[in-house]
Design a protein around this motif. Structure first.
Motif, mmCIF file in Angstrom:
data_model
loop_
_atom_site.group_PDB
_atom_site.id
_atom_site.type_symbol
_atom_site.label_atom_id
_atom_site.label_comp_id
_atom_site.label_asym_id
_atom_site.label_seq_id
_atom_site.Cartn_x
_atom_site.Cartn_y
_atom_site.Cartn_z
ATOM 1 N N THR A 367 0.834 -1.206 0.000
ATOM 2 C CA THR A 367 0.000 0.000 0.000
ATOM 3 C C THR A 367 0.869 1.256 0.000
ATOM 4 O OG1 THR A 367 -0.080 -0.166 2.405
ATOM 5 C CG2 THR A 367 -1.931 -1.107 1.178
ATOM 6 N N LEU A 368 2.177 1.096 0.264
ATOM 7 C CA LEU A 368 3.092 2.244 0.344
ATOM 8 C C LEU A 368 4.291 2.004 -0.575
ATOM 9 C CD1 LEU A 368 3.284 2.619 4.230
ATOM 10 C CD2 LEU A 368 2.211 4.263 2.658
ATOM 11 N N PRO A 369 4.932 3.065 -1.037
ATOM 12 C CA PRO A 369 6.196 2.866 -1.772
ATOM 13 C C PRO A 369 7.272 2.329 -0.825
ATOM 14 C CG PRO A 369 5.750 5.221 -1.474
ATOM 15 C CD PRO A 369 4.552 4.487 -0.941
ATOM 16 N N ILE A 370 8.127 1.465 -1.350
ATOM 17 C CA ILE A 370 9.242 0.915 -0.554
ATOM 18 C C ILE A 370 10.529 1.366 -1.217
ATOM 19 C CG2 ILE A 370 10.372 -1.197 0.251
ATOM 20 C CD1 ILE A 370 7.640 -2.604 0.017
ATOM 21 N N GLN A 371 11.282 2.236 -0.519
ATOM 22 C CA GLN A 371 12.572 2.645 -1.089
ATOM 23 C C GLN A 371 13.622 2.744 0.006
ATOM 24 O OE1 GLN A 371 13.581 5.647 0.001
ATOM 25 N NE2 GLN A 371 11.835 7.012 0.089
ATOM 26 N N SER A 372 14.896 2.651 -0.407
ATOM 27 C CA SER A 372 15.997 2.532 0.571
ATOM 28 C C SER A 372 16.940 3.729 0.548
ATOM 29 C CB SER A 372 16.776 1.240 0.311
ATOM 30 O OG SER A 372 17.423 1.300 -0.953
ATOM 31 N N TYR A 373 16.504 4.870 -0.004
ATOM 32 C CA TYR A 373 17.433 6.004 -0.174
ATOM 33 C C TYR A 373 17.971 6.533 1.156
ATOM 34 C CZ TYR A 373 15.854 5.918 -4.988
ATOM 35 O OH TYR A 373 15.564 5.515 -6.257
ATOM 36 N N PHE A 374 17.191 6.402 2.235
ATOM 37 C CA PHE A 374 17.652 6.942 3.520
ATOM 38 C C PHE A 374 17.853 5.836 4.556
ATOM 39 C CE2 PHE A 374 15.183 10.176 1.285
ATOM 40 C CZ PHE A 374 16.168 11.157 1.150
ATOM 41 N N ALA A 378 17.931 6.450 8.776
ATOM 42 C CA ALA A 378 16.625 6.535 9.436
ATOM 43 C C ALA A 378 15.894 5.208 9.308
ATOM 44 C CB ALA A 378 15.789 7.647 8.804
ATOM 45 N N ASP A 379 14.827 5.034 10.128
ATOM 46 C CA ASP A 379 13.970 3.862 9.975
ATOM 47 C C ASP A 379 13.461 3.830 8.538
ATOM 48 O OD1 ASP A 379 14.379 3.199 12.527
ATOM 49 O OD2 ASP A 379 12.431 3.853 13.288
ATOM 50 N N ASP A 380 13.309 2.618 8.027
ATOM 51 C CA ASP A 380 13.095 2.537 6.589
ATOM 52 C C ASP A 380 12.278 1.297 6.253
ATOM 53 O OD1 ASP A 380 14.549 3.453 3.814
ATOM 54 O OD2 ASP A 380 14.121 1.297 3.894
ATOM 55 N N PRO A 381 11.258 1.448 5.431
ATOM 56 C CA PRO A 381 10.399 0.286 5.124
ATOM 57 C C PRO A 381 11.134 -0.829 4.365
ATOM 58 C CG PRO A 381 9.801 2.178 3.758
ATOM 59 C CD PRO A 381 10.775 2.686 4.783
ATOM 60 N N SER A 382 12.170 -0.502 3.586
ATOM 61 C CA SER A 382 12.860 -1.549 2.815
ATOM 62 C C SER A 382 13.619 -2.491 3.751
ATOM 63 C CB SER A 382 13.829 -0.930 1.806
ATOM 64 O OG SER A 382 14.999 -0.468 2.437
ATOM 65 N N VAL A 383 14.053 -1.965 4.907
ATOM 66 C CA VAL A 383 14.743 -2.793 5.903
ATOM 67 C C VAL A 383 13.709 -3.477 6.809
ATOM 68 C CG1 VAL A 383 16.441 -2.803 7.776
ATOM 69 C CG2 VAL A 383 16.757 -1.270 5.825
ATOM 70 N N GLN A 384 12.645 -2.723 7.100
ATOM 71 C CA GLN A 384 11.601 -3.251 7.985
ATOM 72 C C GLN A 384 10.963 -4.513 7.392
ATOM 73 O OE1 GLN A 384 10.947 -1.684 10.995
ATOM 74 N NE2 GLN A 384 9.799 -3.539 11.453
ATOM 75 N N VAL A 385 10.731 -4.516 6.087
ATOM 76 C CA VAL A 385 10.057 -5.657 5.464
ATOM 77 C C VAL A 385 10.949 -6.910 5.555
ATOM 78 C CG1 VAL A 385 10.806 -5.271 3.058
ATOM 79 C CG2 VAL A 385 8.584 -6.315 3.512
ATOM 80 N N ALA A 411 16.941 -8.310 13.530
ATOM 81 C CA ALA A 411 17.780 -7.178 13.113
ATOM 82 C C ALA A 411 18.078 -7.313 11.630
ATOM 83 C CB ALA A 411 19.089 -7.160 13.911
ATOM 84 N N ALA A 412 17.997 -6.224 10.909
ATOM 85 C CA ALA A 412 18.313 -6.241 9.478
ATOM 86 C C ALA A 412 19.212 -5.043 9.163
ATOM 87 C CB ALA A 412 17.043 -6.180 8.641
ATOM 88 N N ALA A 413 20.088 -5.234 8.185
ATOM 89 C CA ALA A 413 21.039 -4.177 7.821
ATOM 90 C C ALA A 413 20.653 -3.562 6.473
ATOM 91 C CB ALA A 413 22.452 -4.760 7.740
ATOM 92 N N PRO A 414 20.920 -2.266 6.311
ATOM 93 C CA PRO A 414 20.588 -1.600 5.033
ATOM 94 C C PRO A 414 21.641 -1.891 3.968
ATOM 95 C CG PRO A 414 21.513 0.000 6.552
ATOM 96 C CD PRO A 414 21.468 -1.316 7.292
ATOM 97 N N PHE A 415 21.503 -3.038 3.284
ATOM 98 C CA PHE A 415 22.518 -3.451 2.308
ATOM 99 C C PHE A 415 22.412 -2.690 0.987
ATOM 100 C CE2 PHE A 415 23.102 -7.519 4.677
ATOM 101 C CZ PHE A 415 24.469 -7.399 4.819
ATOM 102 N N TYR A 425 22.359 1.741 -6.888
ATOM 103 C CA TYR A 425 22.047 0.518 -6.158
ATOM 104 C C TYR A 425 21.160 0.819 -4.954
ATOM 105 C CZ TYR A 425 22.896 -4.226 -4.450
ATOM 106 O OH TYR A 425 22.754 -5.522 -4.045
ATOM 107 N N TYR A 426 19.870 1.031 -5.224
ATOM 108 C CA TYR A 426 18.882 1.281 -4.178
ATOM 109 C C TYR A 426 17.619 0.483 -4.495
ATOM 110 C CZ TYR A 426 21.750 5.160 -2.592
ATOM 111 O OH TYR A 426 22.773 5.901 -2.101
ATOM 112 N N THR A 427 16.829 0.214 -3.464
ATOM 113 C CA THR A 427 15.500 -0.344 -3.673
ATOM 114 C C THR A 427 14.538 0.816 -3.917
ATOM 115 O OG1 THR A 427 15.991 -2.205 -2.212
ATOM 116 C CG2 THR A 427 13.659 -1.677 -2.570
ATOM 117 N N ASP A 428 13.690 0.697 -4.926
ATOM 118 C CA ASP A 428 12.698 1.745 -5.192
ATOM 119 C C ASP A 428 11.499 1.100 -5.866
ATOM 120 O OD1 ASP A 428 11.236 3.960 -5.703
ATOM 121 O OD2 ASP A 428 12.820 5.080 -6.725
ATOM 122 N N ILE A 429 10.505 0.721 -5.020
ATOM 123 C CA ILE A 429 9.332 -0.008 -5.506
ATOM 124 C C ILE A 429 8.092 0.855 -5.264
ATOM 125 C CG2 ILE A 429 7.958 -2.124 -5.276
ATOM 126 C CD1 ILE A 429 10.547 -3.360 -3.976
#
Ligand code: MN
Ligand code: MG
Length: 434
Positions: A367-374, A378-385, A411-415, A425-429
């Motif tokens: 329901t929301l965009p998932i991107q890893s730019y930040f 900061a907390d981030d949905p791409s890592v949260q998922v 725990a997840a890392a922002p790869f 090289y970022y996630t942007d969905i």
């Protein structure tokens, strides 16, 4: 009269001097990570800044300029793109089938290749099924069978440690000479940690520079005129510990080594990042006087080393060498520097289309965009998922065990946040079907 005689003497000597000299061009690709085509499977769109199909154009051009060329790949080949996952997990090659990486590399006539750490990601059985598709030899000298042999150096090699290629080289006068080219390969010993579940109890890893110092003299004794080290290992300052991951500075000090093809850290050598290192001559592309290349990643560059060999008794000795990188993409102009070789897409059409169908299939909705730019700050949905997925997997695995009632943390890392994967090289969905 005297001048005339002197000139004439030079004329007679010149062809003789040229006949005693051979030029050998060595080409390197590394860390292709199954980016055979300039296609971004995550964004489902073409890309101009990676893909072996464009590097292939550079390979043909570099060959057309030189009488004698050899082409090598430095590994991290089979894993790293949806095409790689599709070939490993959905449609693995059956007996007699050739992995798409080798369809392309066989057509490009590679002379030899080295095993990268990511070659172990899908386990040894997959690797053993894929490697026979290569029509060229594979080398690795520092992975041995774990059968309890002491010292480990005495244990049997898992792969062919080195090859001595018999080649016929043409000199500047057009005469042909046999040349023995020794090629040895290395992978970071850290594969024992990174792929422990696949390797522990089956194989052991040896120190890279120590293995080179032991085997290069053996290659010379077996007649190698030239020794090329293909090291899936980077170039870090001051990393001199035993079992080091990045060992190129010390490999360039091993007597008898004439060229070092390296990689793993996805950097560019020769390149300005390495300019202040005391052992580096950036203009010549040498480390400790040894020409060396690290051609980026995903086919971004072709490494080109030019050696000059001089007749030395029965064999040949490298007397000069320089190295350069050739990019597929012009960063300043922000456009492709070369066109892709259409042969590559033709060779792997079925696998490419299979991968497209695989990645285009809907698996979920967001329901929301998932991107890893930040994601690094900061907390981030791409890592949260990823964290949610880990919890779901662990809950399922622990169900019905004495640990099922324990509280679970994930725990997840922002790869996927730029870095060695590059500025794209970022996630942007977008929101919607995934
Ligand atoms: Mn890599
Ligand atoms: Mg690597």
């Amino acid at each position: 009269m005297k001048t005339f005689l002197a000139l004439c003497g030079l004329c007679l000597l010149l062809p003789l001097a040229q006949a005693q000299q051979l030029k050998l061009r060595i080409l390197e690709t590394t860390d292709l990570h199954m980016h055979l085509l300039g296609w971004d499977y995550y964004q489902d769109k073409p890309a101009e800044d990676f893909g072996l199909d464009r590097t292939a154009t550079l390979i043909q051009a570099a060959r057309a300029e030189a009488k004698n060329t050899l082409l090598f790949d430095n590994g991290d080949l089979l894993q790293g793109s949806p095409l790689g996952d599709y070939m490993a997990k959905v449609k693995p090659p059956q007996a007699g089938q050739v992995h798409p990486a080798y369809k392309v590399m066989n057509a490009l006539r590679y002379d030899a290749a080295n095993i990268g750490n990511h070659e172990f990601n899908y386990g040894l059985p997959f690797l053993r099924r894929a490697l026979p598709g290569a029509a060229f030899p594979y080398v690795n000298a520092n992975i041995v069978v774990d059968d309890g042999t002491q010292p480990a150096e005495a244990a049997k090699n898992v792969f062919t440690p080195y090859v001595i290629l018999d080649r016929r080289l043409t000199d500047e006068a057009g005469d042909v000479h046999p040349l023995k080219v020794g090629v040895i390969g290395f992978v970071p010993p850290q594969v024992m940690l990174w792929d422990r579940q696949h390797l522990q109890g089956r194989v052991r890893a040896l120190d890279i520079p120590a293995t080179a110092r032991r085997l290069v003299p053996r290659m010379k004794a077996e007649g190698a005129d030239v020794v090329i080290v293909i090291a899936h290992s980077g170039f870090e300052r001051g990393e001199t510990v035993f079992f080091a991951e990045n060992t190129v500075a010390r490999l360039a000090e091993v007597p008898g080594v004439n060229a070092v093809l390296f990689g793993h850290s996805h950097g560019e050598f020769p390149g300005r990042f390495f300019g202040n290192h005391p052992k580096v001559n950036l203009a010549a592309g040498t480390i400790n006087g040894v020409p060396a290349t690290m051609p980026g990643f995903w086919g971004s560059h072709l490494g080109v080393i030019d050696l000059v060999l001089r007749k030395d008794g029965a064999g040949w000795t490298a007397v000069d060498g320089r190295a350069e990188l050739r990019p597929i993409y012009d960063r300043a102009a922000r456009k492709a520097a070369v066109a892709p070789d259409p042969l590559v897409a033709e060779l792997i059409r079925a696998e490419h289309e299979g991968t497209l169908a695989y990645v285009r299939a809907e698996v979920a909705r967001s329901t929301l965009p998932i991107q890893s730019y930040f994601a690094q700050v900061a907390d981030d949905p791409s890592v949260q998922v990823v964290s949610h997925a880990q919890l779901a997997y662990a809950r399922k695995a622990l169900a019905g065990t004495p640990h099922a009632a324990l509280p679970l943390l994930s725990a997840a890392a922002p790869f996927k946040t730029g870095g060695r994967g590059g500025a794209n090289y970022y996630t942007d969905i977008p929101a919607g079907p995934i």
